[in-house]
Scaffold this motif. Structure first.
Motif, PDB file in Angstrom:
ATOM      1  N   TYR A   1       3.064  -1.527  -9.612  1.00  0.00           N
ATOM      2  CA  TYR A   1       4.376  -1.754  -8.980  1.00  0.00           C
ATOM      3  C   TYR A   1       4.431  -3.153  -8.382  1.00  0.00           C
ATOM      4  O   TYR A   1       5.377  -3.912  -8.622  1.00  0.00           O
ATOM      5  CB  TYR A   1       4.608  -0.690  -7.888  1.00  0.00           C
ATOM      6  CG  TYR A   1       5.753  -1.018  -6.954  1.00  0.00           C
ATOM      7  CD1 TYR A   1       7.069  -0.757  -7.309  1.00  0.00           C
ATOM      8  CD2 TYR A   1       5.512  -1.587  -5.693  1.00  0.00           C
ATOM      9  CE1 TYR A   1       8.124  -1.065  -6.449  1.00  0.00           C
ATOM     10  CE2 TYR A   1       6.557  -1.892  -4.824  1.00  0.00           C
ATOM     11  CZ  TYR A   1       7.860  -1.631  -5.202  1.00  0.00           C
ATOM     12  OH  TYR A   1       8.898  -1.929  -4.347  1.00  0.00           O
TER      13      TYR A   1
ATOM     14  N   SER B   1       9.277  -7.236  -2.480  1.00  0.00           N
ATOM     15  CA  SER B   1       8.587  -6.301  -1.587  1.00  0.00           C
ATOM     16  C   SER B   1       7.378  -6.941  -0.912  1.00  0.00           C
ATOM     17  O   SER B   1       6.695  -7.790  -1.507  1.00  0.00           O
ATOM     18  CB  SER B   1       8.111  -5.105  -2.422  1.00  0.00           C
ATOM     19  OG  SER B   1       7.174  -4.353  -1.706  1.00  0.00           O
ATOM     20  N   SER B   2       7.075  -6.465   0.299  1.00  0.00           N
ATOM     21  CA  SER B   2       5.844  -6.898   0.971  1.00  0.00           C
ATOM     22  C   SER B   2       4.603  -6.469   0.186  1.00  0.00           C
ATOM     23  O   SER B   2       3.519  -7.020   0.386  1.00  0.00           O
ATOM     24  CB  SER B   2       5.790  -6.316   2.386  1.00  0.00           C
ATOM     25  OG  SER B   2       6.003  -4.923   2.368  1.00  0.00           O
TER      26      SER B   2
ATOM     27  N   GLU C   1      -5.813   0.018  -2.459  1.00  0.00           N
ATOM     28  CA  GLU C   1      -4.900   0.213  -1.318  1.00  0.00           C
ATOM     29  C   GLU C   1      -4.465  -1.140  -0.765  1.00  0.00           C
ATOM     30  O   GLU C   1      -5.161  -2.152  -0.922  1.00  0.00           O
ATOM     31  CB  GLU C   1      -5.638   1.035  -0.240  1.00  0.00           C
ATOM     32  CG  GLU C   1      -4.910   1.256   1.076  1.00  0.00           C
ATOM     33  CD  GLU C   1      -3.616   2.070   0.954  1.00  0.00           C
ATOM     34  OE1 GLU C   1      -2.609   1.506   0.474  1.00  0.00           O
ATOM     35  OE2 GLU C   1      -3.610   3.252   1.370  1.00  0.00           O
TER      36      GLU C   1
ATOM     37  N   ASN D   1       8.246  -2.530   4.627  1.00  0.00           N
ATOM     38  CA  ASN D   1       8.675  -1.127   4.529  1.00  0.00           C
ATOM     39  C   ASN D   1       9.845  -0.843   5.464  1.00  0.00           C
ATOM     40  O   ASN D   1       9.793  -1.197   6.644  1.00  0.00           O
ATOM     41  CB  ASN D   1       7.523  -0.182   4.910  1.00  0.00           C
ATOM     42  CG  ASN D   1       6.330  -0.323   3.992  1.00  0.00           C
ATOM     43  OD1 ASN D   1       5.857  -1.436   3.763  1.00  0.00           O
ATOM     44  ND2 ASN D   1       5.842   0.774   3.483  1.00  0.00           N
TER      45      ASN D   1
ATOM     46  N   SER E   1      10.102   2.941  -7.558  1.00  0.00           N
ATOM     47  CA  SER E   1       9.685   2.250  -6.333  1.00  0.00           C
ATOM     48  C   SER E   1       8.467   2.876  -5.657  1.00  0.00           C
ATOM     49  O   SER E   1       8.092   2.452  -4.565  1.00  0.00           O
ATOM     50  CB  SER E   1      10.856   2.208  -5.346  1.00  0.00           C
ATOM     51  OG  SER E   1      11.074   3.496  -4.805  1.00  0.00           O
TER      52      SER E   1
ATOM     53  N   ARG F   1      -5.126   5.980  -3.188  1.00  0.00           N
ATOM     54  CA  ARG F   1      -4.742   5.110  -4.306  1.00  0.00           C
ATOM     55  C   ARG F   1      -5.963   4.378  -4.860  1.00  0.00           C
ATOM     56  O   ARG F   1      -6.888   4.079  -4.100  1.00  0.00           O
ATOM     57  CB  ARG F   1      -3.695   4.105  -3.822  1.00  0.00           C
ATOM     58  CG  ARG F   1      -2.443   4.846  -3.426  1.00  0.00           C
ATOM     59  CD  ARG F   1      -1.504   4.074  -2.539  1.00  0.00           C
ATOM     60  NE  ARG F   1      -0.414   4.977  -2.184  1.00  0.00           N
ATOM     61  CZ  ARG F   1       0.764   4.608  -1.735  1.00  0.00           C
ATOM     62  NH1 ARG F   1       1.014   3.327  -1.568  1.00  0.00           N
ATOM     63  NH2 ARG F   1       1.688   5.491  -1.450  1.00  0.00           N
TER      64      ARG F   1
HETATM   65  O1  G4F Z   1       5.125   5.344   2.239  1.00  0.00           O
HETATM   66  P1  G4F Z   1       4.305   4.750   1.172  1.00  0.00           P
HETATM   67  O2  G4F Z   1       4.226   5.479  -0.123  1.00  0.00           O
HETATM   68  O3  G4F Z   1       4.833   3.273   0.980  1.00  0.00           O
HETATM   69  P2  G4F Z   1       4.185   1.959   0.328  1.00  0.00           P
HETATM   70  O4  G4F Z   1       3.124   2.254  -0.635  1.00  0.00           O
HETATM   71  O5  G4F Z   1       3.858   1.030   1.459  1.00  0.00           O
HETATM   72  O6  G4F Z   1       5.432   1.398  -0.509  1.00  0.00           O
HETATM   73  C1  G4F Z   1       6.746   1.397   0.040  1.00  0.00           C
HETATM   74  O7  G4F Z   1       6.953   0.190   0.740  1.00  0.00           O
HETATM   75  C2  G4F Z   1       6.907  -0.985  -0.093  1.00  0.00           C
HETATM   76  C3  G4F Z   1       7.120  -2.199   0.828  1.00  0.00           C
HETATM   77  O8  G4F Z   1       5.882  -2.639   1.316  1.00  0.00           O
HETATM   78  C4  G4F Z   1       7.978  -0.888  -1.149  1.00  0.00           C
HETATM   79  F1  G4F Z   1       7.983  -1.999  -1.920  1.00  0.00           F
HETATM   80  C5  G4F Z   1       7.741   0.343  -2.004  1.00  0.00           C
HETATM   81  O9  G4F Z   1       8.806   0.471  -2.952  1.00  0.00           O
HETATM   82  C6  G4F Z   1       7.739   1.574  -1.096  1.00  0.00           C
HETATM   83  O10 G4F Z   1       9.032   1.740  -0.575  1.00  0.00           O
HETATM   84  O11 G4F Z   1       2.795   4.549   1.696  1.00  0.00           O
HETATM   85  C7  G4F Z   1       2.521   3.864   2.897  1.00  0.00           C
HETATM   86  C8  G4F Z   1       1.047   4.022   3.244  1.00  0.00           C
HETATM   87  C9  G4F Z   1       0.102   3.703   2.072  1.00  0.00           C
HETATM   88  O12 G4F Z   1      -0.954   2.935   2.556  1.00  0.00           O
HETATM   89  C10 G4F Z   1      -0.405   5.062   1.615  1.00  0.00           C
HETATM   90  O13 G4F Z   1      -1.712   5.031   1.050  1.00  0.00           O
HETATM   91  O14 G4F Z   1       0.810   5.414   3.547  1.00  0.00           O
HETATM   92  C11 G4F Z   1      -0.383   5.820   2.924  1.00  0.00           C
HETATM   93  N1  G4F Z   1      -0.366   7.281   2.765  1.00  0.00           N
HETATM   94  C12 G4F Z   1      -1.240   8.142   3.349  1.00  0.00           C
HETATM   95  N2  G4F Z   1      -0.970   9.390   2.958  1.00  0.00           N
HETATM   96  C13 G4F Z   1       0.476   7.994   1.986  1.00  0.00           C
HETATM   97  C14 G4F Z   1       0.088   9.326   2.108  1.00  0.00           C
HETATM   98  N3  G4F Z   1       1.527   7.610   1.225  1.00  0.00           N
HETATM   99  C15 G4F Z   1       2.220   8.581   0.583  1.00  0.00           C
HETATM  100  N4  G4F Z   1       3.293   8.225  -0.165  1.00  0.00           N
HETATM  101  N5  G4F Z   1       1.858   9.915   0.648  1.00  0.00           N
HETATM  102  C16 G4F Z   1       0.805  10.326   1.396  1.00  0.00           C
HETATM  103  O15 G4F Z   1       0.481  11.514   1.456  1.00  0.00           O
END
Ligand code: G4F
Ligand code: NAP
Length: 346
Positions: free
Chosen positions: A157, A134-135, A289, A186, A89, A286
């Motif tokens: 994904y 998922s969104s 994005e 999310n 995920s 990423r």
């Molecule tokens: O917390 P994230 O990794 O969640 P993301 O990519 O939105 O995906 C999650 O939500 C989805 C639903 O929309 C699910 F389907 C999926 O399975 C998962 O649960 O990242 C959220 C945002 C992104 O834009 C990312 O680029 O946070 C930004 N971000 C900034 N710094 C980071 C970081 N994300 C992560 N994981 N780690 C960082 O250091």
């Protein structure tokens, strides 16, 4: 007694959903992957030995990459409802493990659908299935996003979730199966995996507050997400399967905030200045994005009577307080001479 089968029961949502269904007197079956370390920490508090007369939670080894295990588990558990939550995920990881992500998320869903179709044919039973969409499927589509918004996936994904969505629509139409696609924005909690951004932030806040960590390295702070509470969202999954007709629903709070706003709120809640601790590391950016997610949950409100009970500030507070308490326990252990692994991740 109604029976539910959950793939991904050891994950954040699986744990909240299992607890919710047990509270509604379901017998709950869950699929667990074999791992070299214990991976049932989120559901251990719900588990009773299967010899115990009161046991209503049963675990089965299986995997979405292994169709025969899915078929066997269906026959053993005889579910009325199936919740397909199992997935690789993590969006960033899906760029590193694209084929594996597609195998679990897209083809894994197809394997499950094939197994369910055959199970219904051979037993004559009726089974309802919830698919964890998922969104991320909306990706670059203009906000606000609702059920009519066209998909524009931005990661392996997300593309795999779109494929799974369409497999589900096709099996619903071709074989008259009761299948509901949730398009969940999310959702977070103190049980969120520690490499997702909200939990990575609140874990760091707890450790920094207790003097166990100094810096937090993040990627894109400008991305905007519609963050809700996982406990609320699993109820929406269940409501979709209680609806009289199978349908697809957006589940969201209708509020969007940037990662930077989450950082400010989380550090602020702990009485810390985020600018003293947060640094940007391009490693966490990423290749493509998703900039702006904002869900419109009005269909779920009207048809399912579902509403979120926790909004942004309440969510941040809940997660920060839980992680300060966790860090306090870790500090106690460290001061007593025990080793505690302090990891930060993707
Ligand atoms: O917390 P994230 O990794 O969640 P993301 O990519 O939105 O995906 C999650 O939500 C989805 C639903 O929309 C699910 F389907 C999926 O399975 C998962 O649960 O990242 C959220 C945002 C992104 O834009 C990312 O680029 O946070 C930004 N971000 C900034 N710094 C980071 C970081 N994300 C992560 N994981 N780690 C960082 O250091
Ligand atoms: P999670 O915490 O990452 O849990 C994923 C679950 O899937 C874990 O139980 C994991 O097992 C299991 N799994 C991984 N690979 C598998 C495989 N090959 N076969 C069977 N099971 C496998 O995810 P979550 O946040 O609870 O999300 C639940 C579902 O909703 C996922 O499908 C996710 O993509 C989707 N979703 C989540 C959000 C969100 O914001 N949380 C939003 C929209 C959609 P291990 O414990 O062994 O790793």
């Amino acid at each position: 007694m109604r029976r539910a089968l959950i793939t991904g029961i050891t994950g954040q949502d699986g744990s909240y959903l299992a607890e919710f269904l047990l509270s509604k007197d379901y017998q709950v079956h869950g699929i667990v992957r074999r791992a070299s370390t214990f991976n049932t920490g989120r559901i251990d508090h719900l588990y009773k030995d299967s010899h115990d007369e009161e046991a209503r939670l049963f675990l089965h080894y299986g995997d979405l990459t292994d169709g025969s295990s899915l078929r066997r588990i269906l026959h053993k558990s005889e579910p009325d409802e199936i919740y397909n939550l199992g997935a690789q995920s993590h969006v960033k990881v899906s760029f590193d493990q694209a084929e594996y992500t597609a195998d679990v998320v897209a083809t894994g869903t197809l394997r499950l659908l094939e197994a369910v179709r055959d199970y219904c044919d051979t037993t004559g039973r009726k089974v309802k299935l919830y698919q964890a969409g998922s969104s991320e499927m909306f990706g670059a589509a203009k906000p606000p996003q609702n059920e009519a918004t066209e998909f524009y996936p931005r990661s392996p994904y997300a593309a795999s979730k779109v494929a799974a969505y369409w497999y589900c629509v096709n099996y619903r139409e071709a074989y008259s199966l009761f299948i509901a696609n949730g398009m969940l924005f999310n959702h977070e909690s103190p049980l969120r995996g520690e490499t997702f951004v909200t939990r990575k932030i609140t874990r760091a806040v707890g450790k920094i507050k207790l003097g166990l960590q100094k810096k937090l390295y993040l990627g894109n702070l400008d991305a905007r997400r519609d963050w809700g509470f996982a406990g609320d969202y699993v109820e929406a999954m269940w409501r979709m399967l209680q609806h009289d007709t199978p349908d697809d629903f957006v589940v969201a709070t209708g509020e969007s905030h940037s990662v930077k706003e989450f950082v400010e709120a989380a550090f602020g809640h702990a009485g810390l200045n985020w600018a003293d601790h947060v640094e940007i590391d391009p490693r966490y950016l990423r290749p493509t994005e998703v900039d702006f997610l904002l869900g419109d949950p009005s269909k779920a409100a009207a048809a399912l009577g579902w509403k979120p009970t926790v909004k942004f500030d309440g969510l941040v507070k809940m997660m920060v307080e839980a992680d300060i308490e966790l860090a306090r326990q870790e500090a106690t252990l460290i001061n007593a001479g025990h080793r505690v692994s302090a990891r930060s991740g993707n």
